[in-house]
Structures are given as structure tokens and as C-alpha cells.
Design an enzyme around this catalytic site. Structure first.
Site, PDB file in Angstrom:
ATOM      1  N   SER A   3      -9.745  -1.305   7.020  1.00  0.00           N
ATOM      2  CA  SER A   3      -9.219  -1.115   5.665  1.00  0.00           C
ATOM      3  C   SER A   3      -8.471  -2.289   5.053  1.00  0.00           C
ATOM      4  O   SER A   3      -8.168  -2.264   3.870  1.00  0.00           O
ATOM      5  CB  SER A   3      -8.308   0.111   5.624  1.00  0.00           C
ATOM      6  N   LYS A  26       0.852  -1.186   0.000  1.00  0.00           N
ATOM      7  CA  LYS A  26       0.000   0.000   0.000  1.00  0.00           C
ATOM      8  C   LYS A  26       0.890   1.239   0.000  1.00  0.00           C
ATOM      9  O   LYS A  26       1.956   1.245   0.627  1.00  0.00           O
ATOM     10  CB  LYS A  26      -0.890  -0.053   1.247  1.00  0.00           C
ATOM     11  N   SER A  67      -9.766   1.145   2.841  1.00  0.00           N
ATOM     12  CA  SER A  67      -8.954   1.976   1.985  1.00  0.00           C
ATOM     13  C   SER A  67      -7.832   1.219   1.255  1.00  0.00           C
ATOM     14  O   SER A  67      -7.232   1.783   0.339  1.00  0.00           O
ATOM     15  CB  SER A  67      -8.339   3.110   2.811  1.00  0.00           C
TER      16      SER A  67
HETATM   17  N1  GLN Z   1     -13.088   3.163   6.234  1.00  0.00           N
HETATM   18  C1  GLN Z   1     -12.628   3.607   7.515  1.00  0.00           C
HETATM   19  C2  GLN Z   1     -12.310   5.074   7.463  1.00  0.00           C
HETATM   20  O1  GLN Z   1     -12.587   5.646   6.466  1.00  0.00           O
HETATM   21  C3  GLN Z   1     -11.425   2.806   7.919  1.00  0.00           C
HETATM   22  C4  GLN Z   1     -10.208   3.242   7.229  1.00  0.00           C
HETATM   23  C5  GLN Z   1      -9.005   2.441   7.578  1.00  0.00           C
HETATM   24  O2  GLN Z   1      -9.080   1.397   8.207  1.00  0.00           O
HETATM   25  N2  GLN Z   1      -7.846   2.994   7.232  1.00  0.00           N
HETATM   26  O3  GLN Z   1     -11.831   5.654   8.360  1.00  0.00           O
END
Ligand code: GLN
Length: 466
Positions: free
Chosen positions: A172, A73, A148
Site C-alpha cells: 500500500s 494517512k 491503499s
Molecule cells: N492492496 C492490498 C490489500 O488490499 C494491500 C493493502 C495494504 O498494503 N494495506 O490488502
């Protein structure tokens, strides 16, 4: 092909790392339309592959992951390579060091072939909040892959690499794993060093692997795990490595089913219950449990994670870090840089976080969210005195169409309703592909006792068979 199979063949000299890497690069190019990668690194990867091949040729140990192509990532630092966290604000930024987790994989012979697309700074649930355009779901390119860690999930699901690294703050790794039909593990908080991970919300952030098999997830996490002097929150305790070669019998394994998570009105209810009943027929016991605190998870998470983000992202000002928009005064320069640099979702979180920490309000918002988090941790710890593993859906739905939720942040946030509780509490959690809904994959989330990744990986192994 799974990582353990590739590494076995390369170590034996039956397959050359350079051939494996070339095949992965060809596949990455063939699925370019998915937008899974922000940056491919063919020269770096080929160079590393030739080094591995020469170790094998001279009978030296090339490592447990010899020749395994991996993707990372874009928020994980890799010395000398771009590090942009999906944000145009960091366009042109190069990492000055390598994340501990990645270094440990490289030390075992893994080869990075590229950096994957992601929601800017990890904020998002669909992969649509990237400055470099959305990622598409390999199963159905009209749909999102989740987020994400959108590109990492897509790269694994599309067969480019057997292991990709994601980061998980509130889901994410697990939620995109569920949407793309792959395995995603968020280990216990602190299991894997955060050194070299671009911070979103430091008390929640964890690096985790996305893989096709449980065995690969187990190998990846055991290589990355362990105390790191560069991260004071990294765990001292040694990780118990699961024996995925011979998964245990399910006899009397108690699977806790929180009533609050298993309403038959959620779309994924039926296919996931089918999977659970199969486990029951093989000896597991499904134990209904009550976790009323789950309803506090989403609001507590958005207060805490945004508050930490507001503090962590203060360093991007166009002066020390980030693309600068020069104006007449220092203040105008910082304001213009941040306004143009951050995308709309990040700005929303920064406003919310700053608001939650403001004088007079922080007692109502931040302190209450902290209390909810403590209650979450205690409730889950207590639950594990009566059950061995807790099961919930990973997400209430399968992959949705691109563009359908981007205008409605509150709706978007609900995709993480089940992944957030173990993020707040720090417990390990795994998403396992466990069925299909309208032709799209869906995942079952398994939550384990603190520091017991083996419990969930073993059960995951029974479900996936690999
Ligand atoms: N979707 C969640 C957020 O937008 C989790 C994001 C993540 O785990 N980085 O904060």
C-alpha cells in the site's frame, strides 16, 4: 521542493516555516478535486509553523525537518485530531495519542497539514474503497492513484507536500507510489514502530514514507526508525543511514531478476527492462534467479492478512469503538453496527478471515499459508547470498481507470502480486519511478536484504538521481 531543501532554508532563516505551510495549504485547496485529503488542518499547521519560526529566531535548533509540511494517512494517530482509517464506522473518532513514528517527525520540526484519503482500514489497491469517495491520480484524474495509501501518493505527486506517510501491509505504499510516479519505501518489518497505527494485519503492517526524492525517503525513515518500548516487534538493530550525498558506483552490483516476475507478457516489461539495461551499461550485473515460491504469495497473503484483520477488527462493535446502531438487544446492536459500519471490501475480508480460521479449515488454510510464508522468507534470505538487490516490477500494470476493477476483487488483488512477497518475508522494499507506459508512470521495485534499507536506497538514488 524537496524536504531536505525546505528544512535547510528554514533552519538558516532564509525561509519562514509559515510561508512554506501557507503555500502547501494553498496547493492542497487548488487540487481539492483529487480527493487526496480527508481532513486539512490549517490552524494546527500555522500554529506549529510559528513555533518553528520562533525557534529559528531565537537561535534554537528547530530540527532536521524544520518547517517541512507533511501529510499523514488517516490510519496514523495524531493526538486530538480525527482518526477514521477511511471508514465511516469511525466517523467522529478522535485520537487519544500520537503514533511514535509521527512523534519523531514532529520532534524534528515536521508539520502535519492534513490527513489523507485511503481505502477503508487499508484494504484495497485503488483508493476506491474509502467511505469518503475515491482519490484521483494527479497524472490523469480519470485514473486511480493506487492504494491503499491513495491520498498520500496523490498529495506528494500533486506537489502539496514533499513527504507523506502511508502504511504498507501488502504493497500500500509501493503500489500507489508506482501509479503516481513517486518514491515509496516499505522498510524492514519492525524498523518503524507500529504504535499508533490502526491495525490491519499486525504481522505485516509497516509505516513508510512517500516522497519525490530518495534523499527525502532516506531522511524520513532514519528519523522514524528505532526501537520503541511501545511496540515489542520494533527492531533493536540500528539502521544504517545510506550516504545519498554520493551514490556508490554500480560496478559489479548484482541485481537479481526473478524469472517468475519478468515475463515479457506483462505490460510494464519493456519500459522497466530499459531502465535495468541502463543500469547494466553502468556496471551492474543482471543475474537471473529462480523464485518459484512467488506464485504462493497472493493466496498466502489473502489468507493471513484477512485472518489477522478478522481478529484486529473485532474491537469495532459499536459498543467500545465505532458508530453505534442501537437495537433491542446487545447482539442485534453489534450486528447492525458492524453491518452498517464496514464497507463491502472490509466485510469480504472479515468473512474470508473468519472462514480461514474456522475449526477444521484452519489446518488447510491458515497453517498452509503460514508455511508458505516461512518458505518465502527462507527463499529470499537464500537469494541474497548470491545477489545484492532483487528487482521486480512494483505492479504488473500502470494506473487503471476509476471504476474498472472495483466489481472484480480477484482482478483488483493482482495489482499487488509483486509487492506482497517482501511483505510476507519482512524484507525492505522500495518503489522507484522508472519509466512511463501509455503516458502513466510505472515503478521498479527493489528488494533488499533484511535490515539493509541502505542497499535499495543507494540503488534508487542512482536511478532517480535525487
Ligand atoms: N492492496 C492490498 C490489500 O488490499 C494491500 C493493502 C495494504 O498494503 N494495506 O490488502
Amino acid at each position: 521542493m524537496d524536504a531536505v531543501v525546505i528544512a535547510g532554508a528554514v533552519r538558516m532563516g532564509n525561509r519562514r516555516a509559515i510561508d512554506v505551510v501557507n503555500a502547501a495549504l494553498r496547493r492542497a485547496t487548488a487540487v481539492d478535486h483529487l480527493g487526496a485529503f480527508i481532513h486539512l488542518m490549517p490552524e494546527h499547521a500555522r500554529q506549529r509553523a510559528m513555533e518553528i519560526d520562533s525557534l529559528v529566531a531565537s537561535n534554537r535548533d528547530p530540527g532536521r525537518l524544520a518547517g517541512v509540511p507533511i501529510a499523514i494517512k488517516d490510519n496514523i494517530a495524531h493526538e486530538g485530531h480525527p482518526l477514521m482509517a477511511g471508514s465511516r464506522f469511525l466517523d467522529g473518532n478522535t485520537a487519544t495519542h500520537t503514533a511514535t513514528a509521527l512523534q519523531r517527525l514532529e520532534d524534528q520540526g515536521a508539520i502535519v497539514i492534513g490527513r489523507t484519503n485511503m481505502d477503508e482500514f487499508g484494504m484495497g489497491s485503488s483508493g476506491e474503497h474509502s467511505s469518503w469517495g475515491p482519490t484521483r491520480n494527479p497524472v490523469d484524474p480519470a485514473c486511480v492513484p493506487g492504494g491503499s495509501s491513495s491520498g498520500s501518493a496523490a498529495a506528494v505527486a500533486a506537489g502539496v507536500v514533499p513527504i507523506a506517510l502511508g502504511s504498507d501491509t501488502g504493497g500500500s505504499v509501493r503500489q500507489p507510489a508506482s501509479f503516481c510516479g513517486v518514491v515509496g519505501l516499505k522498510p524492514t518489518y519492525g524498523r518503524i514502530s507500529r504504535h499508533g497505527l490502526v491495525a490491519f494485519a499486525s504481522s505485516l503492517d509497516q509505516i513508510g514514507p512517500l516522497t519525490r526524492s530518495i534523499r527525502d525517503a532516506a531522511v524520513a525513515v532514519s528519523v522514524m526508525a528505532g526501537v520503541d518500548p511501545l511496540d515489542s516487534t520494533s527492531l533493536q538493530a540500528r539502521m544504517v543511514v545510506p550516504d545519498v550525498a554520493s551514490p556508490p558506483s554500480l560496478k559489479r552490483l548484482r541485481i537479481g531478476m526473478p524469472r517468475q516476475a519478468w515475463s515479457d507478457s506483462i505490460p510494464v516489461y519493456e519500459p522497466l527492462m530499459k531502465c535495468l539495461h541502463e543500469l547494466k551499461s553502468r556496471g551492474a550485473v543482471l543475474v537471473p534467479i529462480d523464485l518459484p515460491i512467488l506464485s504462493a504469495a497472493l493466496p498466502a497473503y489473502y489468507v493471513l492478512s484477512s485472518a489477522e484483520a478478522a481478529s484486529n477488527l473485532a474491537r469495532y462493535d459499536g459498543i467500545r469503538l465505532g458508530v453505534r446502531q442501537t437495537r433491542a438487544t446487545l447482539e442485534d446492536t453489534i450486528t447492525a453496527s458492524r453491518t452498517q459500519g464496514f464497507g463491502p471490501e472490509v466485510q469480504r475480508r472479515l468473512l474470508l478471515g473468519t472462514y480461514a480460521l474456522s475449526e477444521g479449515l484452519s489446518a488447510q488454510l491458515y497453517s498452509r499459508a503460514t508455511a508458505a510464508r516461512t518458505a518465502m522468507r527462507e527463499t529470499l534470505d537464500r537469494a541474497f547470498s548470491t545477489v545484492d538487490v532483487i528487482a521486480t516490477p512494483t505492479a504488473p500494470c500502470g494506473a487503471f481507470h476509476l471504476g474498472t476493477r472495483i466489481e472484480d476483487p480477484a482482478e483488483m488483488y493482482t495489482a499487488d502480486i509483486f509487492t506482497i512477497p517482501p511483505s510476507l518475508s519482512g524484507h525492505p522494499a522500495l518503489s522507484v519511478p522508472a519509466g512511463m507506459l501509455h503516458g502513466k508512470p510505472i515503478g521498479l521495485q527493489l528488494i533488499g536484504p533484511r535490515e539493509d534499507e541502505a542497499a535499495i536506497l543507494n540503488l534508487g538514488m542512482v536511478i532517480t538521481g535525487r
